[in-house]
Structures are given as structure tokens and as C-alpha cells.
Design a protein around this motif. Structure first.
Motif, short mmCIF file in Angstrom:
data_model
loop_
_atom_site.label_atom_id
_atom_site.label_comp_id
_atom_site.label_asym_id
_atom_site.label_seq_id
_atom_site.Cartn_x
_atom_site.Cartn_y
_atom_site.Cartn_z
N LEU A 218 34.42 47.23 37.61
CA LEU A 218 35.67 46.73 38.16
C LEU A 218 35.96 47.38 39.51
N SER A 219 36.33 46.55 40.47
CA SER A 219 36.60 47.06 41.82
C SER A 219 37.89 47.87 41.88
N ALA A 220 38.90 47.45 41.12
CA ALA A 220 40.20 48.13 41.21
C ALA A 220 40.85 48.25 39.84
N THR B 26 34.24 40.64 40.08
CA THR B 26 35.44 41.44 39.83
C THR B 26 36.45 41.10 40.92
N TYR B 27 37.69 40.80 40.53
CA TYR B 27 38.68 40.30 41.49
C TYR B 27 40.09 40.46 40.93
N GLU B 28 41.07 40.15 41.77
CA GLU B 28 42.47 40.20 41.38
C GLU B 28 43.02 38.80 41.17
N GLY C 69 44.29 46.06 34.13
CA GLY C 69 45.07 45.73 35.31
C GLY C 69 44.31 45.00 36.38
N THR C 70 43.17 44.42 36.04
CA THR C 70 42.40 43.64 37.01
C THR C 70 41.68 42.52 36.26
N ASN C 71 40.70 41.89 36.89
CA ASN C 71 40.08 40.72 36.29
C ASN C 71 38.59 40.67 36.61
N TYR C 72 37.82 40.06 35.71
CA TYR C 72 36.44 39.72 36.05
C TYR C 72 36.09 38.39 35.42
N ALA C 73 35.09 37.76 35.99
CA ALA C 73 34.62 36.47 35.48
C ALA C 73 33.11 36.45 35.51
N TYR C 74 32.53 35.68 34.61
CA TYR C 74 31.07 35.59 34.56
C TYR C 74 30.66 34.18 34.15
N VAL D 243 38.15 37.19 32.30
CA VAL D 243 38.66 38.23 31.41
C VAL D 243 39.61 39.14 32.19
N GLU D 244 40.83 39.32 31.68
CA GLU D 244 41.77 40.27 32.28
C GLU D 244 41.68 41.58 31.51
N ILE D 245 41.48 42.68 32.23
CA ILE D 245 41.31 43.98 31.59
C ILE D 245 41.68 45.09 32.57
#
Length: 262
Positions: free
Chosen positions: A109-111, A209-211, A197-202, A193-195
Motif C-alpha cells: 500500500l502506498s499510503a 494501490t490508490y486512494e 485507510g486506503t485502497n487497492y485493486a487487482y 479492496v478498501e483496507i
């Protein structure tokens, strides 16, 4: 430029002329990083001295001085004197992103909010008052090519950084609206997927990894609850400034909505 009093004053005077001539409100110093990338140990003190000279030059004109700082704890101890800087600058911009860079060999996760909380705590403990800290929130994403598209959890291996977007043109880096283009593409079968306090998708072998509007609201509320001085976003040009996927500047607007409610 920062190593002697003469060169520091010369730079400060040139900064003042530039700010006044173009009508700026102030200056944000972003030295990445004192003592590193070919720097010397004395650069930590040199940077404080440079900030002091700049502040003395621009303050009589009512101009603001801020500085950007990284998330690396090692640099906090060697490159930046938090308490000394806090006595000089008006605010400190914490670049609370890229906890996992595009060069990573595994997904991450980036942030993530948990890591951000730890970084904020470290800077405060080092002598930076919370009220002077500005929390940085990213409006971009980091993308990767999965080694195995069936292994897409956090920490799973990647082959390399993902393909660049049409606008950003940088491997492993996507503007928010470029992320939305991918996530909303029904032919890529992306799962979001939100986790933390941030988000990722696949999906289709890609991992991002993004907001989102929801996650930046969470981060903005955290900044308010902690009594931080404010929020900045890096950067406005990677938000959806054209409103391609809804209203214009959705991330910036979401942050502003939270601030207005306090």
C-alpha cells in the motif's frame, strides 16, 4: 548553495525578488534530501541555517515559509532537525505516501493509515508540533504487474512496475482518473479492496494501490482529530480535474468537505 552564509543570503534574496515579482504567497522548500544523494553530514545544519535566512528575508513581506519532509525515519534522525525547523517555518508538509515504491518486488500500500500514524507520531516526538504539520495525501496510484495473477494479496510478488498511463507516462505511476479508467473497465475484471485507510485493486494480472473519495475522507478526519495544521494533496493535476468520472476534483473536494464540517 546551503553551505555558506554568503550563498544562503544570495539565494534568499533571489527567492524574495521572485516571490514578490510574481505575487506568490510564500515558498515551499523541498530538499530531497539533506545529507543524502551525494550530500554531506553538515547538510542537516546547513538546511536549518538556509531556512532561517530565507525566513528572515521573506517574513517582513508577510510571506509564508514551509518545507516538505519525507516518511523515512532514518532521514528524520540524520537529515532533518524537526525541533529546529519547527522554530523557523510556518508549516511542515509531510509527504505521507510512497511507503511502497514502484520499484518494490512485492505488492504493498502506498499510503496505509497505520504507517502514516506511526510517521506522524515520530515527527511529533522529534519536536515538530502537531499544529505545524500538514498531512500529505496522494491523488495518484502505484501499479504493478503480478508475478502470478492468482496471487494478489498484499505482499505477493510482482514482476515489475505497471505500464504508464496515457497522461502520466511513467511506469508504475497513474493519475487518479487513469486508475478509475482501469478499475471501471468491465473487460479487465478488477476487484477493489478498501483496507487500512486506503485502497487497492487487482485483475487481469495488474495490481494498483490508490486512494478513493472515501479513503481521503478518512485521512482528512484523522488529521483533524490529531490536531494537525492542515492537509495538502500531491498533486492537483493527478486528481480528476476534468470530471471524467463524476464531478471535477473529486478527491480534493472530498477532503474539503471534511474540513468544512469541523
Amino acid at each position: 548553495m546551503a553551505s555558506t552564509e554568503e550563498s544562503r543570503k544570495s539565494f534568499a534574496n533571489s527567492v524574495l525578488r521572485f516571490l514578490v515579482y510574481y505575487g506568490f504567497d510564500g515558498l515551499d522548500m523541498d530538499w530531497e534530501y539533506p545529507t543524502a544523494r551525494g550530500g554531506i553530514a553538515a547538510d542537516a545544519e546547513n538546511y536549518v541555517a538556509l531556512l532561517k535566512v530565507i525566513k528572515e528575508a521573506i517574513s517582513p513581506w508577510g510571506l509564508t515559509l514551509t518545507t516538505a519532509v519525507p516518511i523515512d525515519d532514518a532521514l528524520l534522525g540524520t537529515a532533518y532537525d524537526a525541533s529546529a525547523m519547527a522554530e523557523i517555518v510556518d508549516y511542515v508538509h509531510l509527504m505521507a505516501y510512497d511507503y511502497v515504491p514502484s520499484t518494490s518486488k512485492v505488492t504493498g500500500l502506498s499510503a496505509p493509515l497505520s504507517a502514516i500514524k506511526n510517521t506522524v507520531s515520530n515527527w511529533i516526538n522529534a519536536g515538530l508540533p502537531a499544529k505545524k504539520m500538514i498531512l500529505g495525501i496522494p491523488s495518484y496510484g502505484r501499479n504493478y504487474v503480478l508475478e502470478n495473477e492468482n496471487k494478489h494479496d498484499i505482499g505477493d510478488p510482482v514482476l515489475n512496475a505497471g505500464l504508464p498511463g496515457d497522461y502520466t507516462s511513467e511506469d508504475g505511476f497513474l493519475a487518479y482518473y487513469e486508475v478509475m479508467q482501469i478499475v471501471n473497465d468491465q473487460f479487465l475484471f478488477m476487484e477493489s479492496v478498501e483496507i487500512d485507510g486506503t485502497n487497492y485493486a487487482y485483475g487481469s494480472g495488474e495490481w494498483i494501490t490508490y486512494e478513493t473519495e472515501a479513503t481521503v475522507r478518512t485521512k482528512a478526519q484523522y488529521a483533524i482529530d490529531e490536531g494537525l495544521g492542515g492537509i495538502m494533496m500531491w498533486s492537483v493535476d493527478t486528481d480528476d480535474f476534468q470530471g471524467l468520472y463524476g464531478k471535477k476534483f473529486p478527491l480534493l473536494s472530498a477532503i474539503n468537505d471534511v474540513i468544512k464540517k469541523t
